[in-house]
Enzyme design. Structure first.
Site, mmCIF file in Angstrom:
data_model
loop_
_atom_site.group_PDB
_atom_site.id
_atom_site.type_symbol
_atom_site.label_atom_id
_atom_site.label_comp_id
_atom_site.label_asym_id
_atom_site.label_seq_id
_atom_site.Cartn_x
_atom_site.Cartn_y
_atom_site.Cartn_z
ATOM 1 N N LEU A 54 -7.694 -4.383 10.613
ATOM 2 C CA LEU A 54 -8.046 -3.002 10.948
ATOM 3 C C LEU A 54 -8.722 -2.870 12.311
ATOM 4 C CD1 LEU A 54 -9.059 -1.801 7.387
ATOM 5 C CD2 LEU A 54 -6.951 -1.343 8.628
ATOM 6 N N ASP A 60 -30.039 -19.798 29.932
ATOM 7 C CA ASP A 60 -29.810 -18.736 28.940
ATOM 8 C C ASP A 60 -29.964 -19.246 27.508
ATOM 9 O OD1 ASP A 60 -29.515 -16.360 30.317
ATOM 10 O OD2 ASP A 60 -27.375 -16.630 30.664
ATOM 11 N N GLU A 100 -16.364 -6.791 24.193
ATOM 12 C CA GLU A 100 -15.471 -7.952 24.186
ATOM 13 C C GLU A 100 -14.289 -7.789 23.228
ATOM 14 O OE1 GLU A 100 -18.734 -8.097 23.595
ATOM 15 O OE2 GLU A 100 -19.585 -9.049 25.376
ATOM 16 N N HIS A 158 0.839 -1.198 0.000
ATOM 17 C CA HIS A 158 0.000 0.000 0.000
ATOM 18 C C HIS A 158 0.875 1.248 0.000
ATOM 19 C CE1 HIS A 158 -3.299 -2.710 1.343
ATOM 20 N NE2 HIS A 158 -2.310 -3.302 1.987
ATOM 21 N N HIS A 165 -26.423 -18.504 24.016
ATOM 22 C CA HIS A 165 -25.298 -18.280 24.924
ATOM 23 C C HIS A 165 -24.438 -19.539 25.126
ATOM 24 C CE1 HIS A 165 -27.553 -14.685 25.692
ATOM 25 N NE2 HIS A 165 -26.815 -14.298 26.692
ATOM 26 N N ASN A 180 -7.960 10.973 4.772
ATOM 27 C CA ASN A 180 -7.635 11.206 3.355
ATOM 28 C C ASN A 180 -8.813 10.933 2.435
ATOM 29 O OD1 ASN A 180 -7.748 8.419 3.212
ATOM 30 N ND2 ASN A 180 -5.532 8.153 3.230
ATOM 31 N N HIS A 234 -19.227 -20.018 32.024
ATOM 32 C CA HIS A 234 -20.492 -20.428 31.399
ATOM 33 C C HIS A 234 -20.166 -21.157 30.094
ATOM 34 C CE1 HIS A 234 -21.634 -17.480 34.378
ATOM 35 N NE2 HIS A 234 -22.906 -17.769 34.213
ATOM 36 N N HIS A 246 -4.111 3.290 -3.265
ATOM 37 C CA HIS A 246 -4.280 2.678 -1.941
ATOM 38 C C HIS A 246 -3.564 1.348 -1.829
ATOM 39 C CE1 HIS A 246 -5.933 0.796 1.550
ATOM 40 N NE2 HIS A 246 -6.578 1.878 1.887
ATOM 41 N N ASP A 272 -9.159 5.768 7.974
ATOM 42 C CA ASP A 272 -10.612 5.606 7.911
ATOM 43 C C ASP A 272 -11.025 4.172 8.220
ATOM 44 O OD1 ASP A 272 -11.399 8.282 6.812
ATOM 45 O OD2 ASP A 272 -10.071 7.640 5.200
HETATM 46 CA CA LIG Z 1 -8.279 6.340 4.312
#
Ligand SMILES: [Ca+2]
Ligand SMILES: [Ca+2]
Lengths: 682, 682
Positions: free
Chosen positions: A118, A475, A417, A30, A479, A187, A467, A263, A157
């Site tokens: 990301l 539950d 989490e 990139h 769960h 950007n 659990h 990119h 972003d």
């Molecule tokens: Ca960007």
């Protein structure tokens, strides 16, 4: 403000052209983001960032995280004088190089955390900043501001669209992390093109809502003074994290600048040539680094070396005045555990009362936390269910809330989490802290993205995952984990422990605590479990062992956690029918796999069929058994004993199944060979 | 505004006392939220919500999602006249009841989506609202406002802390979903206690940043008029989604109201008695429903039945005027696929050029989308890599953006994998839409929480999961899936397809499209794959088949996806050494498992050892093979052929391994029995 000279411009141009060459030679990567972020990277490293490239592990260094992980970081590390040569840059994205496609912690000198997936780096940054705030509060003294580094995060972003970053940002604001500075490369471009297609929220307003200081620089391409001033202002704000929105042009200098064309693909040859001419470089020369650029960054190294030396003297003086704190802090920095901590681990007899393994976990935490200040953690809003807060622990909270202090070790993560898992990676990466986190086992999967990076990066994060099966009962299937166990077991370098009783819970903690480069998930029951005859910490730390021995057995049942006592019940019933049944407890596959061949074959031996029993998916159990009993699909909502009965996980039914297995193998004839005996091993 | 009478107060008190009794009898569950949200639930259902309890599937009904899933929904369904009796309420959280611990779509009449795992319902709501906006744009005509329902979501603090909800909220704002109304139960309490411990952000400001209309009601406990006005105002705003922050007291009416003591545990007997007296109920009587409350809610049923009847006549008139649209819409509502769509699936010959299976997927989408308007989907900012946007498709965008229209079918999800998966569940739950979503296979794990609910709820969501192994090369271990395959394969009712060539890709789409209650993940390569001799759509739709047959084989290699051609290469090399090797392609375990026993045993037959080959973790492959070759741990960054070579996944090395396997089993002696032959089946 600082003044900038042509030398600074040259350094920035060097970062840009070098990034283009690195990506160009690899023909992969990139180029756009490094080109756009070169100015801020230069200003940050040349004017502000405190670190010593000759000792990338200096404890009070500023932490730098490139959340939108890319070639920029390698280029910087090289220019700044870390252990990364020009040849390493030329080997970008090549096999077994120091410069893999995305930065990996522990693989390359100077890389703090693994980024690329990301949102993770952003959340790691929150963890790094928590670690600084905490250790500073614990160890700093009047005149000894030993731990006061900043954490700088570059983000784009993509990261800011990810929920994991939103979770971490909200918590970071709540925690008022004044030493956290995020620089947002605004950007207007992501892989799908203009961010107008999917990302039109007001980022500044969102971060104000989280309680952050928000600054912006409207020309991030050339306004070095503006960038300088923003970072300086961010450093002044000590009661809030700061995000600086920096408007940049992706691929600045390329013919395609400002488009997503720069990119994710290398620039074309003519574009590279034009760009080099524009920045005053020889269009024919590749990987050119003017000596003036090296010279400029040598100042960074000098400043860092001086700062480290000063810090080391300060630390020595601190040791004179505060010998206990000094001893503890230096022990923690070194990564050693305190001597004898393991003697505090609870030991059980079979006559001790049955308890849920989540409760047994609480007993362990209560026992070890006083001698292990390194343990810092909390739950994703399930404290009373996960049983992770022990009486002696204080909340980690901004003092202004009146709810705790930064010296506190108990983190209220909120229902976050994924953010929790990624923040814990930051805590572990900082050093001196062993983070634990908690939720229901089923919801560890919300954090899968962070958990796999714990394992890949070797971050010792301990998940208290309660659990852990249909045993949670009412539950219901939403769960009740089914696939979670095998997903974690199939993750390399991740220890999934499912202890069967008190001694096994202590063993799980022992191995989790002493495995400094391996994350662990402790899978713990809601329901009570009896303490078993034959279980000991010493046996269980091998990951698997013979709990109940029989000579010339007809059957072995291998099981884990809450089902081991059911296997024992089945064995007793089978005994009445003359069928001799051994029981193997296998709380941790990873640990068992690391034992020597002879031991493993003595546990899961040839001669009789082996039946596995676990109240989860049977997937993967074929590795350790000939036949598998477990859940065929989803669980069910109801009182847990009824749910177990519905799925046939009872002593009586497993005895019936066991008999079927024995009969089947008798009828089949021939030797029954251990499933561990294979033609080859990977 | 509407006027409220004592009858309304009585109805609200009935919801509150019934919720308390339901949770009390089960001795498990969450009484606080239903007690606090009773007023808004009452106002919404009695004054606004359009639905017919006698036909919970009426297509233009308003959708209601209880994101913080709890007993409230069952109480409402009963009072409103859905197929849920008082006895069903008494069986709350009991085995095999219609009222499991958390609401499950497809299990209980009137439940739209499965909730309980926090954040999911919120994001489902965004999906439901997208579906309405889209189908309305496609089928509504002047004078025929056929599809114009609202989507109402109740949400709590827990959901709003989750990243999945943040992702969906940001996208929902971008998409300007005017018919989406979220009611936020701002009760300042989550399981860990006061939200002050972890959740202090300004929620209103955050939603303003996302582009939502933000309203609030300061007294949600008793101000029915205020609640009414807020919902009415929300309905008027047609260019933005709305969130109404409703300040309530958790457990309103209990002695412990306003504390987390009422969050997750039943009330004590004396508290229940006092509460009933306070609300004018007999403290001794349980599950009391005054006739006046039933009468009031009977009006809801009447209104809904009338609306549905009117809508049906309108639909008939529409059919007269727009026969083609009518035929298509009613077909989509019925869940039928258009006749002959499958004839458009591409078929390949071995001489056709090698292509990446992500490209083959694009070819399928290009071929089938024109005849399948039902397909609506997009990518998490990886469109150009996932190859999910076909030329004929238009972006689903608010018309004001100038980037597309609501009639468009291509959704730009942004980098929001978890939100995307949960939104897709909403799209599927709405009906008439088959959602597809896309990212790299490795990042499907970011969305695990949503994927498992697709499977549990029977939502037909199709994941286009490209870059599915070390074959992605340079991006490296952070992007190369290892455990992802087995995690998905171990999830019940989830079809994980890893096609080996063009015909198998078509087969994967065929089964994914025709399995209306099963989600599928299509695991697709970045790298080119040859079209194989012996592959056909007909064979591949069985999930596994003999690609290359040999009589009296010495070895079978079972493989998937990009490794099948490598297995064939190994077979050719082995043939030269006189070792006869069959090749089995097993693109989908779930589908193969559903075939009859005889067929399965003919594919993975006894007589010779079976070796599995896949460039992922070997976990789980023991079910189909005697020996397993795959990745021992993490992948590596580099050009993909070099990475394959590093891990020995080449024709020559697999030939060596195959020979080792053959020798081992010869030496071992005895019959080699198919791994499918077991003592019992679950
Ligand atoms: Ca960007
Ligand atoms: Ca709440």
């Amino acid at each position: 403000m600082s003044s900038f000279t042509p030398q600074d411009e040259l350094a920035i141009a060097t970062i840009r052209t070098l990034a283009v060459d690195v990506v160009g030679k690899a023909n992969s990567g990139h180029p756009g983001a490094p080109m756009g972020m070169a100015p801020v990277a230069h200003v940050l490293f040349s004017r502000f960032l405190n670190a010593n490239p000759k000792n990338s592990k200096w404890f009070n260094r500023d932490r730098f995280v490139l959340s939108n992980g890319c070639a920029l970081q390698y280029v910087l590390l090289h220019l700044l004088g870390y252990k990364l040569s020009l040849d390493d840059l030329k080997a970008f994205r090549q096999l077994d190089s120091k410069t893999p496609g995305h930065p990996e912690a522990g693989h390359t000198d100077g890389i703090e955390v693994t980024t690329g997936p990301l949102g993770q780096g952003f959340a790691n940054g929150v963890g790094l900043a928590i670690a600084q705030a905490h250790l500073g509060a614990v160890y700093n003294k009047d005149g000894f501001n030993l731990i006061n580094n900043y954490t700088y995060v570059f983000t784009g972003d993509g990261c800011l669209m990810e929920g994991v970053a939103s979770e971490a940002a909200s918590l970071g604001g709540h925690l008022q992390l004044g030493n956290l500075i995020v620089i947002y490369d605004d950007n207007h471009i992501s892989i799908d093109g203009d961010t107008a297609v999917a990302f039109t929220e007001n980022v500044e307003q969102r971060f104000l809502a989280y309680g952050w200081q928000v600054l912006h620089v409207s020309n991030g391409d050339t306004d070095l003074g503006g960038i300088y001033n923003a970072i300086a202002e961010a450093r002044e704000e000590k009661n809030k994290p700061t995000i600086i929105r920096l408007r940049t042009t992706i691929g600045y200098g390329s013919k395609q600048q400002g488009t997503h064309g720069v990119h994710g693909s290398p620039l074309k040859a003519d574009d590279i040539a034009a760009l080099k001419i524009r920045f005053g470089f020889d269009p024919e020369e590749k990987f050119a680094v003017p000596q003036a650029a090296y010279d400029l960054y040598a100042e960074f190294g000098k400043r860092g070396a001086t700062l480290e030396a000063e810090w080391n003297s300060q630390l020595q003086a601190y040791g004179q005045k505060y010998p206990n704190e000094y001893a503890e802090l230096t022990r923690r920095i070194s990564g050693e555990l305190p001597t004898g901590w393991e003697k505090t681990l609870p030991v059980y007899k079979p006559t001790d009362p049955a308890q849920a393994s989540r409760k047994l976990s609480e007993i362990v935490l209560t026992a070890i936390i006083p001698s292990l200040p390194d343990l810092m953690g909390g739950s994703a809003d399930l404290t009373g269910s996960n049983l992770t807060k022990v009486k002696s622990s204080v909340d980690f909270q901004p003092p202004s809330t009146g709810l705790g202090t930064y010296a506190g070790t108990y983190i209220r993560y909120g229902v976050r989490e994924h953010g929790m898992g990624a923040i814990a990676n930051g805590l572990a990466a900082y050093g001196g802290i062993i983070p634990f986190v908690a939720t229901f086992l089923n919801f560890v999967s919300y954090a899968s993205g962070a958990v796999r990076l714990s394992a890949l990066s070797g971050h010792q994060v301990i998940w208290v995952a309660t659990h852990d099966s249909i045993g949670l009962g009412e539950d219901g299937p939403t769960h009740q984990p089914i696939e979670t166990g095998i997903a974690l077991r199939a993750t390399p370098n991740l220890a999934f422990w499912r202890p069967a009783d008190g001694n096994e819970t202590s063993a799980a903690y022992y191995v989790a605590m002493t495995s400094r480069k391996t994350p662990s998930v402790l899978s713990l029951s809601r329901q009570n479990l009896p303490n078993l005859v034959g279980s000991t910490i010493e046996k269980a730390i091998r990951g698997g062992y013979v709990l109940h021995e029989e000579e010339n057995e007809d059957l072995t049942i291998v099981s884990t956690g809450s089902e081991v006592s059911i296997a024992l019940e089945a064995a007793n019933k089978l005994k009445a029918e003359g069928i001799k049944t051994r029981i193997v407890s296998l709380p941790c596959w990873l640990t068992f796999d690391q034992q020597d061949e002879e031991y493993k074959l003595s546990v899961l031996r040839s001669g009789a069929p082996i039946l596995s029993l676990e109240a989860l998916s049977t997937a993967g159990w074929e590795k350790y058994s000939h036949e598998q009993y477990g859940l065929p699909a989803w669980g069910a909502s109801g009182p847990y004993l009824k749910v177990y009965e519905k799925f046939g996980i009872t002593g009586s039914n497993i005895a019936v199944v066991g008999k079927k297995v024995v009969d089947f193998y008798k009828k089949k004839g021939g030797e029954v060979v251990s499933p561990l005996i294979k033609a080859f091993h990977l």
